[in-house]
Every structure is written in C-alpha cells, then in structure tokens.
Motif scaffolding. Structure first.
Motif, short mmCIF file in Angstrom:
data_model
loop_
_atom_site.label_atom_id
_atom_site.label_comp_id
_atom_site.label_asym_id
_atom_site.label_seq_id
_atom_site.Cartn_x
_atom_site.Cartn_y
_atom_site.Cartn_z
N GLN A 139 69.61 18.10 -60.30
CA GLN A 139 70.64 17.47 -61.12
C GLN A 139 70.61 15.96 -60.92
O GLN A 139 70.79 15.20 -61.87
N GLY A 140 70.37 15.51 -59.71
CA GLY A 140 70.27 14.09 -59.44
C GLY A 140 69.11 13.45 -60.18
O GLY A 140 69.21 12.34 -60.69
N ILE A 141 68.00 14.15 -60.24
CA ILE A 141 66.82 13.65 -60.95
C ILE A 141 67.11 13.57 -62.44
O ILE A 141 66.78 12.59 -63.10
N LYS A 165 71.06 25.69 -53.13
CA LYS A 165 72.09 24.70 -53.47
C LYS A 165 71.53 23.28 -53.38
O LYS A 165 71.75 22.46 -54.27
N GLU A 166 70.77 22.99 -52.31
CA GLU A 166 70.17 21.67 -52.17
C GLU A 166 69.16 21.40 -53.28
O GLU A 166 69.08 20.29 -53.81
N PHE A 167 68.39 22.41 -53.64
CA PHE A 167 67.42 22.26 -54.73
C PHE A 167 68.13 21.97 -56.04
O PHE A 167 67.72 21.10 -56.79
#
Length: 75
Positions: free
Chosen positions: A41-43, A34-36
């Motif tokens: 998505q942020g990148i 989930k963190e990955f």
C-alpha cells in the motif's frame, strides 16, 4: 483449493510442527502478510497518478533578436 486439500495441509502441518507450535506459526504468518500488505500500500501511494506523472514544463518567453545570426548569452 478443495476442502480435502485444505484438510491434508492441516494434518501435515500438525504432524510436522506439532499442536503447540501451530498458534505461534499462525501469528508469524499473519504478521508477515500484514507487513507485506502495508508495504505494498505504501508503494502504491508513492506512485504518481494520471497527469501528475508528467513533469510540468516551465514556459519561458522566447525573445527574437533583430539580427538572425546574433547569438544571445543566457541571462
């Protein structure tokens, strides 16, 4: 991956970690994925799209002097 391969991995995980640690291990792996996913998505959202990636040039009018050899100082 075939069903036989998946079954072999599950049996190996049970033998290595034991039945008490598997739920905790599953939660840790789930949080990691989930963190990955959130980070990727942020990148992708930070990257400019299409024409926005090219900086816009400010156009300044060019003033022509009457004397070709005369140099102008910046204002």
């Amino acid at each position: 991956m075939s069903a036989g391969g998946l079954l072999l991995i599950i049996i190996a995980a049970l033998l290595i970690f034991g039945p008490n640690k598997l739920p905790e291990l599953g939660r840790v792996v789930g949080r990691t994925f989930k963190e990955f996913k959130d980070a990727t998505q942020g990148i992708m959202e930070d990257q400019p799209q299409g024409d926005k990636s090219q900086p816009q040039e400010l156009s300044t009018p060019v003033q022509e002097s009457s004397k070709p050899d005369e140099k102008r100082l910046p204002e």
